[in-house]
Design an enzyme around this catalytic site. Structure first.
Site, PDB file in Angstrom:
ATOM      1  N   TYR A 142       0.841  -1.199   0.000  1.00 37.47           N
ATOM      2  CA  TYR A 142       0.000   0.000   0.000  1.00 37.47           C
ATOM      3  C   TYR A 142       0.882   1.257   0.000  1.00 37.47           C
ATOM      4  O   TYR A 142       0.645   2.188  -0.778  1.00 37.47           O
ATOM      5  CB  TYR A 142      -0.915  -0.022   1.226  1.00 37.47           C
ATOM      6  CG  TYR A 142      -1.824   1.178   1.367  1.00 37.47           C
ATOM      7  CD1 TYR A 142      -2.989   1.284   0.620  1.00 37.47           C
ATOM      8  CD2 TYR A 142      -1.518   2.205   2.255  1.00 37.47           C
ATOM      9  CE1 TYR A 142      -3.828   2.374   0.744  1.00 37.47           C
ATOM     10  CE2 TYR A 142      -2.352   3.303   2.396  1.00 37.47           C
ATOM     11  CZ  TYR A 142      -3.507   3.381   1.642  1.00 37.47           C
ATOM     12  OH  TYR A 142      -4.327   4.475   1.766  1.00 37.47           O
ATOM     13  N   LYS A 171       1.235   4.325  -2.791  1.00 35.81           N
ATOM     14  CA  LYS A 171       0.999   5.742  -2.499  1.00 35.81           C
ATOM     15  C   LYS A 171       2.238   6.601  -2.803  1.00 35.81           C
ATOM     16  O   LYS A 171       2.113   7.756  -3.187  1.00 35.81           O
ATOM     17  CB  LYS A 171       0.537   5.900  -1.049  1.00 35.81           C
ATOM     18  CG  LYS A 171      -0.850   5.289  -0.793  1.00 35.81           C
ATOM     19  CD  LYS A 171      -1.917   5.905  -1.703  1.00 35.81           C
ATOM     20  CE  LYS A 171      -3.311   5.386  -1.399  1.00 35.81           C
ATOM     21  NZ  LYS A 171      -4.355   6.040  -2.223  1.00 35.81           N
TER      22      LYS A 171
HETATM   23  P1  NAD Z   1     -13.255   3.374   1.245  1.00 33.54           P
HETATM   24  O1  NAD Z   1     -12.942   1.929   1.089  1.00 33.54           O
HETATM   25  O2  NAD Z   1     -14.210   3.783   2.305  1.00 33.54           O
HETATM   26  O3  NAD Z   1     -13.780   3.981  -0.148  1.00 33.54           O
HETATM   27  C1  NAD Z   1     -13.125   3.694  -1.347  1.00 33.54           C
HETATM   28  C2  NAD Z   1     -14.132   3.720  -2.474  1.00 33.54           C
HETATM   29  O4  NAD Z   1     -13.430   3.422  -3.688  1.00 33.54           O
HETATM   30  C3  NAD Z   1     -15.242   2.675  -2.329  1.00 33.54           C
HETATM   31  O5  NAD Z   1     -16.502   3.288  -2.508  1.00 33.54           O
HETATM   32  C4  NAD Z   1     -14.927   1.657  -3.418  1.00 33.54           C
HETATM   33  O6  NAD Z   1     -16.096   1.055  -3.956  1.00 33.54           O
HETATM   34  C5  NAD Z   1     -14.218   2.529  -4.447  1.00 33.54           C
HETATM   35  N1  NAD Z   1     -13.373   1.739  -5.341  1.00 33.54           N
HETATM   36  C6  NAD Z   1     -12.550   0.710  -5.019  1.00 33.54           C
HETATM   37  N2  NAD Z   1     -11.974   0.215  -6.113  1.00 33.54           N
HETATM   38  C7  NAD Z   1     -12.433   0.948  -7.157  1.00 33.54           C
HETATM   39  C8  NAD Z   1     -12.215   0.907  -8.552  1.00 33.54           C
HETATM   40  N3  NAD Z   1     -11.403  -0.008  -9.113  1.00 33.54           N
HETATM   41  N4  NAD Z   1     -12.837   1.818  -9.331  1.00 33.54           N
HETATM   42  C9  NAD Z   1     -13.673   2.737  -8.790  1.00 33.54           C
HETATM   43  N5  NAD Z   1     -13.932   2.810  -7.476  1.00 33.54           N
HETATM   44  C10 NAD Z   1     -13.320   1.914  -6.672  1.00 33.54           C
HETATM   45  O7  NAD Z   1     -11.825   4.075   1.435  1.00 33.54           O
HETATM   46  P2  NAD Z   1     -11.436   5.546   1.928  1.00 33.54           P
HETATM   47  O8  NAD Z   1     -10.841   5.413   3.277  1.00 33.54           O
HETATM   48  O9  NAD Z   1     -12.527   6.508   1.681  1.00 33.54           O
HETATM   49  O10 NAD Z   1     -10.223   5.825   0.921  1.00 33.54           O
HETATM   50  C11 NAD Z   1     -10.312   6.742  -0.158  1.00 33.54           C
HETATM   51  C12 NAD Z   1      -8.897   7.075  -0.608  1.00 33.54           C
HETATM   52  O11 NAD Z   1      -8.189   7.648   0.493  1.00 33.54           O
HETATM   53  C13 NAD Z   1      -8.086   5.851  -1.038  1.00 33.54           C
HETATM   54  O12 NAD Z   1      -7.250   6.212  -2.121  1.00 33.54           O
HETATM   55  C14 NAD Z   1      -7.255   5.556   0.180  1.00 33.54           C
HETATM   56  O13 NAD Z   1      -6.069   4.855  -0.135  1.00 33.54           O
HETATM   57  C15 NAD Z   1      -6.977   6.954   0.672  1.00 33.54           C
HETATM   58  N6  NAD Z   1      -6.577   7.060   2.076  1.00 33.54           N
HETATM   59  C16 NAD Z   1      -7.366   6.543   3.073  1.00 33.54           C
HETATM   60  C17 NAD Z   1      -6.941   6.667   4.378  1.00 33.54           C
HETATM   61  C18 NAD Z   1      -7.740   6.124   5.541  1.00 33.54           C
HETATM   62  O14 NAD Z   1      -7.209   6.072   6.654  1.00 33.54           O
HETATM   63  N7  NAD Z   1      -9.009   5.729   5.346  1.00 33.54           N
HETATM   64  C19 NAD Z   1      -5.746   7.306   4.674  1.00 33.54           C
HETATM   65  C20 NAD Z   1      -4.969   7.819   3.631  1.00 33.54           C
HETATM   66  C21 NAD Z   1      -5.404   7.691   2.334  1.00 33.54           C
END
Ligand code: NAD
Length: 262
Positions: free
Chosen positions: A157, A161
């Site tokens: 992961y 990133k």
């Molecule tokens: P989440 O799992 O709640 O939401 C992610 C969404 O992306 C979901 O609705 C899923 O259906 C959609 N998705 C997955 N694969 C897909 C694809 N191939 N095409 C289109 N949509 C797709 O996750 P989140 O926590 O909201 O994360 C959103 C972004 O933020 C991600 O890039 C994640 O890596 C990043 N992020 C999250 C965190 C955290 O702590 N939650 C921290 C840093 C970065």
């Protein structure tokens, strides 16, 4: 210089839930016309309906960010609906918590495909649309503090990133001459379903408890004293989609409550 996004046509991928949903709701609340794009058509439409019910403008569309034809169709449908594209949020991503030596080749490809290749395709297709419109436009990628430091047990992961941060810098260099701003947001620890392994399709049944432990462990040392809520990312998102950030490109902004200080 205005920080308004009033009337701007903006796609947010992965906006059916979590951070993407919050960003899309925040942009719509600020007057943008938003496309809720997600691989889950049901949550995409539900989010768009909630925005419309609140008085905003939104449509929900299904997309798979790893599929170029699907991304092209998303942009074409956006232009058909709103007449143009002003900003693209490449936010969709997946996570997996696994010890370094347990990561398989399949795990690697799956995480890299969605998180890194999905952002590559999103930048490529959005930039083509921006150039066809005569230049200008905003690309905002969701990276992570795991794109600033390598974390265990999140090695693949983290690598994905770091790739998002690199793509952000390279695309800023590629498209600056077209006045396209390419920036990234690096959230910290955000309370979303990503940490619960919902819909991730990974087969390791033992991961849920480890996910919870990892979440609590990562949250312990945050200077502002709490894990992030998804709406903590709204302010910076509106700014990066607005004219207020017109002289800023290639940056990856850490919005983490004080975890990574660089
Ligand atoms: P989440 O799992 O709640 O939401 C992610 C969404 O992306 C979901 O609705 C899923 O259906 C959609 N998705 C997955 N694969 C897909 C694809 N191939 N095409 C289109 N949509 C797709 O996750 P989140 O926590 O909201 O994360 C959103 C972004 O933020 C991600 O890039 C994640 O890596 C990043 N992020 C999250 C965190 C955290 O702590 N939650 C921290 C840093 C970065």
């Amino acid at each position: 210089m205005s920080n308004s996004v009033e009337g701007r046509a903006i796609i947010v991928t992965g906006a059916g839930r979590g951070i993407g949903r919050s960003i899309a709701e925040g942009l719509a609340h600020a007057g943008a016309r938003v496309v809720i794009a997600d691989i889950d058509a049901t949550t995409a439409e539900a989010t768009a309906a909630a925005i419309r019910d609140a008085g905003g403008q939104a449509i929900g569309l299904a997309v798979d960010v790893t599929d170029r034809a699907s991304m092209r169709a998303l942009i074409a449908q956006t232009v058909a609906q709103f007449g143009r594209l002003d900003a693209m949020f490449n936010n969709a991503g997946i996570a997996q918590v696994k010890q370094f030596n347990d990561i398989t080749e399949d795990d690697w490809h799956r995480v890299m495909d969605v998180n890194a290749m999905g952002v590559l395709i999103g930048i490529q297709e959005a930039s083509k649309q921006f150039i066809a419109q005569g230049g200008g436009g905003k690309i905002v990628n969701t990276a992570s503090i795991a794109g600033k430091q390598g974390y265990e047990p999140l090695a693949h992961y983290s690598a994905s990133k770091f790739a998002v941060v690199a793509l952000t810098q390279a695309a800023a260099r590629a498209f600056g001459k077209h006045r396209i701003n390419v920036n990234a947001i690096c959230p910290g620890v955000v309370a979303t379903d990503m940490w619960k392994l919902i819909d991730k399709g990974f087969k390791d049944e033992g991961l849920t408890q480890r996910d919870n432990e990892a979440f609590e462990g990562f949250s312990a040392d945050i200077l502002l004293g709490r894990a992030s809520r998804p709406d903590d990312l709204v302010g910076v998102s509106v700014f990066l989609a607005s004219a207020g950030s017109d002289y800023m490109t290639g940056q990856s902004l850490v919005v983490d409550g004080g975890m990574v200080l660089i």
